[in-house]
Scaffold this active site. Structure first.
Site, PDB file in Angstrom:
ATOM      1  CE1 TYR A 247      -3.699  -9.459   4.457  1.00 42.91           C
ATOM      2  CE2 TYR A 247      -4.355 -11.146   2.891  1.00 42.91           C
ATOM      3  CZ  TYR A 247      -4.587  -9.940   3.511  1.00 42.91           C
ATOM      4  OH  TYR A 247      -5.702  -9.216   3.197  1.00 42.91           O
TER       5      TYR A 247
ATOM      6  CG  PHE B 195      -5.630  -6.751  -0.569  1.00 39.37           C
ATOM      7  CD1 PHE B 195      -5.589  -6.146   0.682  1.00 39.37           C
ATOM      8  CD2 PHE B 195      -5.144  -6.046  -1.658  1.00 39.37           C
ATOM      9  CE1 PHE B 195      -5.079  -4.866   0.843  1.00 39.37           C
ATOM     10  CE2 PHE B 195      -4.631  -4.769  -1.512  1.00 39.37           C
ATOM     11  CZ  PHE B 195      -4.600  -4.176  -0.254  1.00 39.37           C
TER      12      PHE B 195
END
Length: 182
Positions: free
Chosen positions: A27, A38
């Site tokens: 991210y 994730f």
């Protein structure tokens, strides 16, 4: 968060790997990345893709949607949360995709495939599914689905039942299942 680049390997020892969940890259928002695909650290709200993973988790095995997005508990049980690129520039997805990380992570996937048996590979989305040729499907289970991103989640991620299918396979092969509860 440079000290967490190899967090997936530090948290999930090779000997413990039962499941490999392949992501694209970390991210890229402030404070979100912590070396597990994730996953986000405690105190960071789960991004949309992770929320969709939680919705499928609830639909698949009936677990309440977690409030936090830290997946370290999965990693400690043998779920290698592996991004293909282990770094990214802030706010620029795929910005480090040409730095050679793919060669490294492809080697990791190949080594797991060659040296282990009965591993479940979760390939969500086109990018992860491009890793399928690296996996010996005579020894392992490959579960493919659409990516859990809001742009593609309705194209085959929802309803794919990856959590129950993973545990069914592990149990069938005499391996302790994953406790998906966070």
């Amino acid at each position: 968060m440079g000290g967490l680049i190899f967090n997936a390997f530090n948290t999930t020892a090779f000997e413990k790997v039962k499941v490999v969940l392949i992501g694209q890259d970390p991210y890229h928002g402030p404070g979100q990345a912590h070396g597990l695909s994730f996953s986000v650290p405690d105190g960071i709200p789960p991004p949309p893709s992770l929320l969709n993973i939680f919705k499928e988790l609830q639909s698949d095995i009936g677990l309440t949607i977690p409030r936090r997005g830290n997946l370290t508990g999965w990693a400690e049980q043998g779920v290698l949360l592996l991004n293909s690129s282990l770094t990214v520039r802030a706010n620029e997805p795929m910005s480090h995709s040409t730095l050679g990380w793919n060669r490294f992570t492809d080697s990791v996937i190949t080594k797991i495939s060659e040296q282990k048996e009965n591993v479940v590979f979760l390939l969500w989305g086109k990018f992860a599914q491009e890793k399928q040729p690296l996996i010996d499907e005579t020894k392992h289970l490959v579960l493919k689905a659409a990516h859990p991103s809001p742009f593609s989640v309705d194209k085959g991620f929802f309803g794919s039942r990856p959590f129950s299918k993973t545990n069914e396979y592990l149990i069938k092969n005499g391996i302790d299942p994953i406790d998906w509860k966070l």
